[in-house]
Write a protein that holds these residues in place. Structure first.
Motif, PDB file in Angstrom:
ATOM      1  N   PRO A 109      61.682  47.524  23.298  1.00  8.86           N
ATOM      2  CA  PRO A 109      62.748  48.516  23.126  1.00  8.86           C
ATOM      3  C   PRO A 109      62.212  49.839  22.570  1.00  8.86           C
ATOM      4  N   GLY A 110      62.609  50.921  23.233  1.00  8.70           N
ATOM      5  CA  GLY A 110      62.222  52.261  22.816  1.00  8.70           C
ATOM      6  C   GLY A 110      60.941  52.781  23.443  1.00  8.70           C
ATOM      7  N   SER A 111      60.111  51.893  24.013  1.00  9.82           N
ATOM      8  CA  SER A 111      58.818  52.355  24.533  1.00  9.82           C
ATOM      9  C   SER A 111      58.977  53.236  25.766  1.00  9.82           C
ATOM     10  N   LEU A 112      59.870  52.880  26.659  1.00  8.71           N
ATOM     11  CA  LEU A 112      60.045  53.682  27.879  1.00  8.71           C
ATOM     12  C   LEU A 112      60.602  55.059  27.537  1.00  8.71           C
TER      13      LEU A 112
ATOM     14  N   ASP B 270      47.476  47.988  19.921  1.00  9.27           N
ATOM     15  CA  ASP B 270      47.958  46.966  19.001  1.00  9.27           C
ATOM     16  C   ASP B 270      46.848  46.017  18.570  1.00  9.27           C
ATOM     17  N   SER B 271      45.634  46.209  19.080  1.00  8.12           N
ATOM     18  CA  SER B 271      44.542  45.308  18.724  1.00  8.12           C
ATOM     19  C   SER B 271      43.326  46.105  18.260  1.00  8.12           C
ATOM     20  N   LEU B 272      42.468  45.422  17.519  1.00  8.30           N
ATOM     21  CA  LEU B 272      41.269  46.069  17.004  1.00  8.30           C
ATOM     22  C   LEU B 272      40.421  46.596  18.156  1.00  8.30           C
ATOM     23  N   ARG B 273      40.350  45.870  19.262  1.00 11.27           N
ATOM     24  CA  ARG B 273      39.513  46.336  20.383  1.00 11.27           C
ATOM     25  C   ARG B 273      40.024  47.656  20.952  1.00 11.27           C
ATOM     26  N   ASP B 274      41.349  47.874  20.953  1.00 12.66           N
ATOM     27  CA  ASP B 274      41.897  49.158  21.398  1.00 12.66           C
ATOM     28  C   ASP B 274      41.429  50.280  20.484  1.00 12.66           C
ATOM     29  N   LEU B 275      41.523  50.030  19.184  1.00 13.42           N
ATOM     30  CA  LEU B 275      41.184  51.047  18.191  1.00 13.42           C
ATOM     31  C   LEU B 275      39.696  51.381  18.218  1.00 13.42           C
ATOM     32  N   LEU B 276      38.864  50.353  18.361  1.00 12.20           N
ATOM     33  CA  LEU B 276      37.420  50.570  18.371  1.00 12.20           C
ATOM     34  C   LEU B 276      36.982  51.325  19.619  1.00 12.20           C
ATOM     35  N   ALA B 277      37.547  50.986  20.768  1.00  6.98           N
ATOM     36  CA  ALA B 277      37.198  51.707  22.000  1.00  6.98           C
ATOM     37  C   ALA B 277      37.548  53.185  21.861  1.00  6.98           C
ATOM     38  N   ALA B 278      38.700  53.474  21.292  1.00  8.89           N
ATOM     39  CA  ALA B 278      39.125  54.864  21.095  1.00  8.89           C
ATOM     40  C   ALA B 278      38.172  55.587  20.146  1.00  8.89           C
ATOM     41  N   ALA B 279      37.885  54.958  19.020  1.00 10.08           N
ATOM     42  CA  ALA B 279      37.034  55.601  18.009  1.00 10.08           C
ATOM     43  C   ALA B 279      35.628  55.861  18.544  1.00 10.08           C
TER      44      ALA B 279
ATOM     45  N   THR C 203      53.726  46.295  16.856  1.00 13.15           N
ATOM     46  CA  THR C 203      54.221  45.423  17.915  1.00 13.15           C
ATOM     47  C   THR C 203      53.043  44.664  18.525  1.00 13.15           C
ATOM     48  N   GLY C 204      53.324  43.710  19.396  1.00 15.01           N
ATOM     49  CA  GLY C 204      52.263  42.931  20.019  1.00 15.01           C
ATOM     50  C   GLY C 204      51.417  42.224  18.979  1.00 15.01           C
ATOM     51  N   LYS C 205      50.116  42.467  19.011  1.00 12.81           N
ATOM     52  CA  LYS C 205      49.184  41.864  18.057  1.00 12.81           C
ATOM     53  C   LYS C 205      48.971  42.757  16.837  1.00 12.81           C
ATOM     54  N   GLY C 206      49.767  43.808  16.704  1.00 13.41           N
ATOM     55  CA  GLY C 206      49.558  44.796  15.654  1.00 13.41           C
ATOM     56  C   GLY C 206      49.588  44.261  14.246  1.00 13.41           C
ATOM     57  N   GLU C 207      50.532  43.387  13.947  1.00 12.13           N
ATOM     58  CA  GLU C 207      50.604  42.824  12.586  1.00 12.13           C
ATOM     59  C   GLU C 207      49.348  42.016  12.274  1.00 12.13           C
ATOM     60  N   ARG C 208      48.893  41.220  13.239  1.00  9.54           N
ATOM     61  CA  ARG C 208      47.663  40.426  13.039  1.00  9.54           C
ATOM     62  C   ARG C 208      46.464  41.349  12.868  1.00  9.54           C
ATOM     63  N   THR C 209      46.420  42.423  13.642  1.00 11.67           N
ATOM     64  CA  THR C 209      45.317  43.381  13.556  1.00 11.67           C
ATOM     65  C   THR C 209      45.296  44.025  12.176  1.00 11.67           C
TER      66      THR C 209
ATOM     67  N   PRO D  43      46.307  55.598  11.391  1.00 15.15           N
ATOM     68  CA  PRO D  43      47.709  55.509  11.005  1.00 15.15           C
ATOM     69  C   PRO D  43      48.365  54.290  11.661  1.00 15.15           C
ATOM     70  N   VAL D  44      49.373  53.757  10.984  1.00 22.83           N
ATOM     71  CA  VAL D  44      50.079  52.565  11.454  1.00 22.83           C
ATOM     72  C   VAL D  44      51.555  52.910  11.629  1.00 22.83           C
ATOM     73  N   TYR D  45      52.108  52.538  12.780  1.00 19.66           N
ATOM     74  CA  TYR D  45      53.512  52.809  13.104  1.00 19.66           C
ATOM     75  C   TYR D  45      54.197  51.502  13.496  1.00 19.66           C
ATOM     76  N   SER D  46      55.500  51.462  13.324  1.00 15.62           N
ATOM     77  CA  SER D  46      56.235  50.241  13.659  1.00 15.62           C
ATOM     78  C   SER D  46      56.166  49.948  15.152  1.00 15.62           C
ATOM     79  N   ASP D  47      56.182  50.996  15.976  1.00 14.73           N
ATOM     80  CA  ASP D  47      56.158  50.808  17.430  1.00 14.73           C
ATOM     81  C   ASP D  47      55.785  52.127  18.102  1.00 14.73           C
ATOM     82  N   LEU D  48      55.732  52.111  19.425  1.00 11.49           N
ATOM     83  CA  LEU D  48      55.354  53.316  20.167  1.00 11.49           C
ATOM     84  C   LEU D  48      56.340  54.452  19.907  1.00 11.49           C
ATOM     85  N   SER D  49      57.602  54.143  19.806  1.00 15.83           N
ATOM     86  CA  SER D  49      58.602  55.183  19.577  1.00 15.83           C
ATOM     87  C   SER D  49      58.328  55.946  18.280  1.00 15.83           C
TER      88      SER D  49
END
Length: 180
Positions: free
Chosen positions: A30-33, A126-135, A146-152, A163-169
């Motif tokens: 919800p809210g992503s689109l 939402d995952s560490l691999r996303d963040l590391l690839a970007a960095a 969202t997704g695996k974000g809490e675990r990450t 920075p950490v956000y509740s969701d894409l919105s």
């Protein structure tokens, strides 16, 4: 050019530990689109960088991935948005390719396609691999819960000052306020 890179599963749509294997299983968070719609209206170019190892594992065919992405593109368009391109890695983790996040291959492909460096380009995951690839390429990683974000977030090890956000919105709200 304002560019943003989004992960797919867990950022735009609900993730599944059993993979998203059909268009019916692809369900937007919800809210992503609407968030992508806001970005598009503000002149941002939105691209997706996603690992899709289900292809290599034989869980779905290329035609199915195309159908999933067609559904995503239609849903985003109905919300007034546009995803310009989807960059994906079709390999399994044990194939040791250069494009599977956390390796930066998808990001370097995006940089080449848009003829620009990715320094400070926001990249939402939402995952560490996303963040590391970007960095790795100098992009600015943003984590969503969202997704695996809490675990990450709980596992730690994220790039400094992520920075950490509740969701894409919420992430998009922050980005649009920052450039206003």
């Amino acid at each position: 050019m304002k560019l943003i890179i989004l992960d797919r599963d867990g950022v735009i749509n609900f993730d599944s530990d059993h993979f998203i294997k059909s268009p019916d299983e692809w369900k937007p968070i919800p809210g992503s689109l609407e968030a992508i719609g806001r970005l598009t209206r503000e002149g941002w170019r939105v691209v997706v960088a996603t690992n899709q190892s289900g292809l290599a594992r034989g869980l779905f065919e290329m035609a199915t991935l195309n159908a999933i992405h067609a559904k995503m593109h239609r849903a985003v368009a109905q919300a007034g948005g546009r995803i310009e391109a989807v960059f994906y890695c079709p390999h399994a983790a044990d194939m040791n390719c250069g494009c599977r996040k956390p390796k930066p291959g998808l990001f370097t492909e995006i940089a080449a396609r848009y003829s620009r460096d990715l320094n400070d380009v926001p990249a939402v995951g939402d995952s560490l691999r996303d963040l590391l690839a970007a960095a790795t390429v100098g992009a600015r990683p943003l984590l969503v819960r969202t997704g695996k974000g809490e675990r990450t977030l709980a596992a730690g090890g994220m790039p400094d000052n992520t920075p950490v956000y509740s969701d894409l919105s919420e992430a998009v709200d922050h980005l649009l306020k920052a450039v206003a």
